[in-house]
Write an enzyme that holds these catalytic residues in place. Structure first.
Site, PDB file in Angstrom:
ATOM      1  N   LYS A  35       0.834  -1.208   0.000  1.00 25.50           N
ATOM      2  CA  LYS A  35       0.000   0.000   0.000  1.00 25.50           C
ATOM      3  C   LYS A  35       0.867   1.256   0.000  1.00 25.50           C
ATOM      4  O   LYS A  35       0.649   2.182  -0.765  1.00 25.50           O
ATOM      5  CB  LYS A  35      -0.913   0.032   1.236  1.00 25.50           C
ATOM      6  CG  LYS A  35      -1.899  -1.112   1.299  1.00 25.50           C
ATOM      7  CD  LYS A  35      -2.809  -0.989   2.508  1.00 25.50           C
ATOM      8  CE  LYS A  35      -2.081  -1.124   3.838  1.00 25.50           C
ATOM      9  NZ  LYS A  35      -1.454  -2.423   4.060  1.00 25.50           N
ATOM     10  N   THR A  36       1.870   1.247   0.886  1.00 23.46           N
ATOM     11  CA  THR A  36       2.736   2.420   0.958  1.00 23.46           C
ATOM     12  C   THR A  36       3.522   2.565  -0.344  1.00 23.46           C
ATOM     13  O   THR A  36       3.743   3.671  -0.835  1.00 23.46           O
ATOM     14  CB  THR A  36       3.672   2.307   2.182  1.00 23.46           C
ATOM     15  OG1 THR A  36       2.856   2.151   3.341  1.00 23.46           O
ATOM     16  CG2 THR A  36       4.537   3.536   2.334  1.00 23.46           C
ATOM     17  N   ASP A 218      -1.715   7.730   3.687  1.00 27.73           N
ATOM     18  CA  ASP A 218      -1.302   6.389   4.125  1.00 27.73           C
ATOM     19  C   ASP A 218      -1.946   6.099   5.491  1.00 27.73           C
ATOM     20  O   ASP A 218      -2.317   7.028   6.204  1.00 27.73           O
ATOM     21  CB  ASP A 218       0.230   6.343   4.248  1.00 27.73           C
ATOM     22  CG  ASP A 218       0.768   4.908   4.200  1.00 27.73           C
ATOM     23  OD1 ASP A 218      -0.041   3.966   4.086  1.00 27.73           O
ATOM     24  OD2 ASP A 218       1.996   4.734   4.268  1.00 27.73           O
ATOM     25  N   GLU A 219      -2.085   4.832   5.830  1.00 28.28           N
ATOM     26  CA  GLU A 219      -2.633   4.428   7.143  1.00 28.28           C
ATOM     27  C   GLU A 219      -3.973   5.108   7.407  1.00 28.28           C
ATOM     28  O   GLU A 219      -4.226   5.618   8.497  1.00 28.28           O
ATOM     29  CB  GLU A 219      -1.644   4.773   8.271  1.00 28.28           C
ATOM     30  CG  GLU A 219      -0.231   4.271   8.057  1.00 28.28           C
ATOM     31  CD  GLU A 219      -0.054   2.805   8.456  1.00 28.28           C
ATOM     32  OE1 GLU A 219      -1.041   2.168   8.872  1.00 28.28           O
ATOM     33  OE2 GLU A 219       1.076   2.303   8.323  1.00 28.28           O
ATOM     34  N   GLN A 249      -5.479  -3.135  10.874  1.00 27.46           N
ATOM     35  CA  GLN A 249      -4.361  -2.487  11.568  1.00 27.46           C
ATOM     36  C   GLN A 249      -4.790  -1.196  12.253  1.00 27.46           C
ATOM     37  O   GLN A 249      -3.955  -0.331  12.532  1.00 27.46           O
ATOM     38  CB  GLN A 249      -3.231  -2.205  10.584  1.00 27.46           C
ATOM     39  CG  GLN A 249      -2.616  -3.482  10.016  1.00 27.46           C
ATOM     40  CD  GLN A 249      -1.391  -3.175   9.175  1.00 27.46           C
ATOM     41  OE1 GLN A 249      -0.377  -2.734   9.676  1.00 27.46           O
ATOM     42  NE2 GLN A 249      -1.495  -3.401   7.885  1.00 27.46           N
ATOM     43  N   ARG A 602       5.238  -7.261  11.094  1.00 23.75           N
ATOM     44  CA  ARG A 602       6.450  -6.452  10.875  1.00 23.75           C
ATOM     45  C   ARG A 602       7.619  -7.331  10.443  1.00 23.75           C
ATOM     46  O   ARG A 602       8.627  -6.857   9.944  1.00 23.75           O
ATOM     47  CB  ARG A 602       6.870  -5.680  12.152  1.00 23.75           C
ATOM     48  CG  ARG A 602       5.912  -4.638  12.685  1.00 23.75           C
ATOM     49  CD  ARG A 602       5.392  -3.718  11.636  1.00 23.75           C
ATOM     50  NE  ARG A 602       4.102  -4.178  11.153  1.00 23.75           N
ATOM     51  CZ  ARG A 602       3.565  -3.769  10.002  1.00 23.75           C
ATOM     52  NH1 ARG A 602       4.185  -2.907   9.246  1.00 23.75           N
ATOM     53  NH2 ARG A 602       2.398  -4.236   9.600  1.00 23.75           N
TER      54      ARG A 602
HETATM   55  N1  LIG Z   1       4.971  -5.503  -6.453  1.00 20.59           N
HETATM   56  C1  LIG Z   1       5.943  -5.667  -5.578  1.00 20.59           C
HETATM   57  N2  LIG Z   1       7.033  -6.404  -5.873  1.00 20.59           N
HETATM   58  C2  LIG Z   1       8.016  -6.584  -4.987  1.00 20.59           C
HETATM   59  N3  LIG Z   1       8.031  -6.056  -3.748  1.00 20.59           N
HETATM   60  C3  LIG Z   1       6.989  -5.301  -3.394  1.00 20.59           C
HETATM   61  C4  LIG Z   1       5.897  -5.071  -4.273  1.00 20.59           C
HETATM   62  N4  LIG Z   1       5.012  -4.278  -3.619  1.00 20.59           N
HETATM   63  C5  LIG Z   1       5.537  -4.038  -2.392  1.00 20.59           C
HETATM   64  N5  LIG Z   1       6.714  -4.637  -2.248  1.00 20.59           N
HETATM   65  C6  LIG Z   1       7.568  -4.638  -1.043  1.00 20.59           C
HETATM   66  O1  LIG Z   1       6.831  -5.266   0.003  1.00 20.59           O
HETATM   67  C7  LIG Z   1       7.100  -4.675   1.243  1.00 20.59           C
HETATM   68  C8  LIG Z   1       5.807  -4.193   1.867  1.00 20.59           C
HETATM   69  O2  LIG Z   1       5.320  -3.091   1.130  1.00 20.59           O
HETATM   70  P1  LIG Z   1       4.620  -1.862   1.849  1.00 20.59           P
HETATM   71  O3  LIG Z   1       5.395  -1.447   3.026  1.00 20.59           O
HETATM   72  O4  LIG Z   1       4.310  -0.863   0.804  1.00 20.59           O
HETATM   73  O5  LIG Z   1       3.293  -2.596   2.333  1.00 20.59           O
HETATM   74  P2  LIG Z   1       2.086  -1.989   3.143  1.00 20.59           P
HETATM   75  O6  LIG Z   1       0.863  -2.570   2.551  1.00 20.59           O
HETATM   76  O7  LIG Z   1       2.184  -0.518   3.167  1.00 20.59           O
HETATM   77  O8  LIG Z   1       2.339  -2.609   4.582  1.00 20.59           O
HETATM   78  P3  LIG Z   1       1.755  -2.118   5.999  1.00 20.59           P
HETATM   79  O9  LIG Z   1       0.326  -2.533   6.001  1.00 20.59           O
HETATM   80  O10 LIG Z   1       2.548  -2.844   7.007  1.00 20.59           O
HETATM   81  O11 LIG Z   1       1.909  -0.637   6.041  1.00 20.59           O
HETATM   82  C9  LIG Z   1       8.083  -3.561   0.981  1.00 20.59           C
HETATM   83  O12 LIG Z   1       9.381  -4.040   1.220  1.00 20.59           O
HETATM   84  C10 LIG Z   1       7.872  -3.264  -0.490  1.00 20.59           C
HETATM   85  O13 LIG Z   1       9.019  -2.705  -1.072  1.00 20.59           O
HETATM   86 MG   LIG Z   2       2.360   0.815   4.765  1.00 20.06          MG
END
Ligand SMILES: Nc1ncnc2c1ncn2[C@@H]1O[C@H](COP(=O)(O)OP(=O)(O)OP(=O)(O)O)[C@@H](O)[C@H]1O
Ligand SMILES: [Mg+2]
Length: 669
Positions: A35-36, A218-219, A249, A602
């Site tokens: 997402k981030t 975000d969040e 979350q 995490r």
């Molecule tokens: N399409 C993708 N291919 C490879 N790696 C990815 C891809 N999308 C995200 N990632 C990697 O996966 C990990 C998690 O991504 P991110 O932090 O954006 O998730 P999130 O959904 O924001 O998590 P959270 O809910 O904990 O905030 C990061 O290391 C990111 O670089």
């Molecule tokens: Mg995130």
């Protein structure tokens, strides 16, 4: 569809989320699903492919640290392309920017002070003189809740039922007036005031809507009602925004965040587009399964799937420890052994806990073993008394109406201004409705005190004026150092404290002034500009900002949100701690479960849980039970250590721990 931003791999729904610009968009997805990453890459896409001016884009993150990371990431993606004017910050920092620019419309000076909760507590304490501390804290809490729910003092008074609510509603009005008199705002005001400003001044609102033409949040699940309103007012009828979040979350309900805002989005924006992401790129399948198992026990707001193809991964470990001392020792030893074996970096490890007080023993053991660590979400560096002394001076330089800062500064170190003089000054200022600083210069006040009393007071005020003049122009570090010398702060510390304490305090002050000097140089900011920045650092990521060296991360679960670590030690996983006893009593265990879910997710490769059979609190030892969440993780947990492995506690509820006993039976003890 335009060609993809030159970016790393993205899956189809991620791409869709990045390219979607036809209206409001909500990306709803589990932990680690990118997402981030969608937000970061969308910013790059908007600038690079859509030719948007960075100054028209704002991304809102949950912590300053997350904002810095995102800023860096976007910079890398744009490969040197300009990000000038791009806003990436927290809701609160955005609030400061808006207020600074629009202060006049609200009757504030642009250099208003930002009070932290201790400052605000003192105001409530003054207002409610005959009330005990716990009641004052409840009053403060209630008022903050009203502000986040956008209730005015009048509304609060009309709705107040219980005795404490009536008391708090009365204090609320006086509190608001006092803050205004000090030209100060509290953290809640940083959202509330811009929101009210936009409601009451359509021209100002239009100006900001035209400036921030695309918003990314975000969040999103942790926004409160007031933040949601601010967002609505900022995006206006065009509603050009991308919000990303995960209802599982949502961990700030206790602070007024409301998952209802997720549900509210489709209602308020009928054309809202919803995109779900299902692949987790962070954790091994085992870790993810355990997380999904735990969160499966909560009632669902939205049905979500989450899978990972990063392989099964290492077993999740659990260690039963004799007591909390043993837990800290065992975790640090395991961490060191693992680091040695895998030749990893310290920064690959995080120790996560539910409450701040759990950190102390881990700090001790890390220090004894010379392991570098950084701490976030803990008692802040910025809350230490010596740092608050210096900050009081800075606040006064920026805003001479800040009476609490005035009192702290004029008495620390003492400079011949006694209690009687200050009392007379306070009375006079109160009668004239002006600040202490302004009162000191008035003829009327001069007539009430002796020359001997007036002289040191005026000298102090003139000193502040002189430093202020320098602070507006000269480098922050130099001005601060000269000021510290002029007030003789070091000598005062050594006069008042034992040598060891004074050494440590003076060391902190020097560290603070060096950090400020560096920050002033880097951001080209004066000491006065930096004052509001410092107030914001106080909030969530209280850690020293420039701590990006190789170090183990110590963090509360709340402050670890959004982050990831190769190895996570989740400690103190006990009933009463996680879930916290207060939430068990108040029936909010679901929020604690989400906190557990945040903790588990995490971890990228290795997750280690620990809990104690006994825990020392004060001088007493108390028996502990493993958290219900351990049993909820499923059978795939390898547990070692502890008597509990051989004979489970009789008091343990059969149903709840049946699962756990199975695991203990198969564990290596
Ligand atoms: N399409 C993708 N291919 C490879 N790696 C990815 C891809 N999308 C995200 N990632 C990697 O996966 C990990 C998690 O991504 P991110 O932090 O954006 O998730 P999130 O959904 O924001 O998590 P959270 O809910 O904990 O905030 C990061 O290391 C990111 O670089
Ligand atoms: Mg995130």
């Amino acid at each position: 569809m335009s060609s993809p931003v030159p970016l790393h791999s993205l899956n189809p729904p991620q791409r869709e989320a990045i390219y979607y610009l036809d209206g409001p968009l909500l990306v709803l997805a589990g932990a680690g699903s990118g997402k981030t990453r969608v937000i970061t890459q969308k910013i790059a896409y908007l600038i690079q492919e859509c030719g948007m001016n960075p100054a028209n884009i704002a991304a809102i993150t949950f912590t300053n640290k997350a904002a810095r990371e995102m800023q860096e990431r976007v910079g890398q993606l744009l490969q040197g392309g300009s990000t000038a004017g791009l806003t990436i910050c927290t809701f609160h920092s955005l609030g400061v920017r808006i207020l600074r620019e629009e202060a006049k419309a609200l009757g504030y000076k642009p250099k208003f002070s930002i009070f932290d909760s201790t400052d605000c507590y003192s105001i409530f304490a003054d207002l409610s003189a005959s009330v005990d501390k716990a009641t004052i804290r409840s009053i403060q809490w209630l008022v903050s809740g009203w502000k986040n729910a956008m209730k005015s003092p009048d509304q609060a008074a009309a709705e107040a039922k219980s005795e404490i609510e009536v008391l708090a509603a009365k204090a609320y009005r006086d509190y608001a007036a006092t803050l205004k008199a000090y030209q100060a705002v509290d953290f809640d005001d940083l959202i509330l005031l811009p929101m009210q400003l936009f409601q009451e001044h359509p021209k100002i609102r239009d100006k900001w809507q035209n400036r921030l033409r695309y918003l990314l949040v975000d969040e999103y699940q942790d926004t409160n009602a007031c933040q949601y309103q601010l967002l609505k007012l900022l995006t206006g009828p065009r509603a050009m925004f991308t919000a990303v979040g995960d209802d599982d979350q949502a961990i700030y309900g206790w602070r007024g965040a409301d998952v209802e805002n997720l549900r509210g989005l489709p209602r308020d924006y009928p054309n809202l587009k919803l995109i779900m992401l299902e692949q987790n790129y962070r954790s091994t399948a085992r870790i993810l399964q355990a997380a999904n198992n735990v969160i499966g026990n909560n009632e669902k707001l939205f049905e979500k799937k989450l899978w990972s193809d990063l392989g099964h991964g290492e077993a999740i470990r659990g260690t039963v420890c004799r007591d909390n001392e043993h837990e800290a020792e065992s975790v640090v030893m395991k961490l060191l052994a693992d680091k040695f074996e895998k030749r990893s970096k310290f920064s690959d490890y995080a120790i996560l806990y539910r409450s701040n007080h759990q950190a102390r023993l881990f700090e001790t053991h890390l220090r004894n073993n010379r392991v570098p660590y950084v701490m976030s979400g803990g008692t802040s560096f910025f809350e230490k008394s010596e740092i608050k002394d210096v900050i009081a001076y800075l606040r006064l330089l920026a805003n001479q109406d800040d009476d609490p800062a005035f009192i702290r500064a004029v008495t620390t170190p003492k400079r011949g201004v006694g209690g009687t003089t200050l009392e007379a000054l306070g009375t006079y200022a109160g009668e004239r409705h002006i600040s202490l600083f302004a009162a000191a210069f008035e003829e009327g006040f001069a007539q009430r005190v002796s020359h001997r009393q007036l002289e040191p007071l005026l000298q102090f005020c003139e000193f502040i004026n002189r430093v202020e003049q320098r602070a507006l122009r000269e480098p922050a570090g130099e001005v601060l150092n000269d000021m510290l010398t002029a007030i003789g702060y070091e000598a005062w510390l050594y006069d008042h404290e034992e040598t060891r304490a004074a050494d440590s305090k003076w060391g902190n002050v020097r560290e603070f002034s060096q950090w400020l000097a560096g920050k002033g140089e880097k951001d080209e900011k004066t000491l006065i500009d930096l004052t509001q920045t410092i107030a914001l650092i106080n909030m969530l990521d209280k850690q020293n900002e420039d701590s990006e060296f190789d170090a183990v991360q110590l963090s509360t679960l709340h402050a670890a949100k959004g982050l990831e670590y190769k190895n996570v030690f989740l400690v103190g996983v006990e009933e009463g701690i996680l879930p916290h006893s207060s939430s068990v009593e108040s029936g909010t265990v679901e929020e604690e479960r989400r906190l557990m879910y945040v903790g588990i997710t995490r971890a990228r490769q290795h997750l280690h849980l620990s809990w104690c059979e006994k825990r020392k609190q004060g001088k007493e030892m108390y028996p502990c039970e493993p958290s219900r969440f351990i049993a909820e993780m499923g059978n795939d947990l390898r547990i070692s250590g502890g008597k509990a492995a051989a004979e489970p506690d009789k008091a343990t509820s059969k149903a709840r721990f049946a699962n756990l006993r199975n695991m203990l039976g198969s564990g290596e003890s």
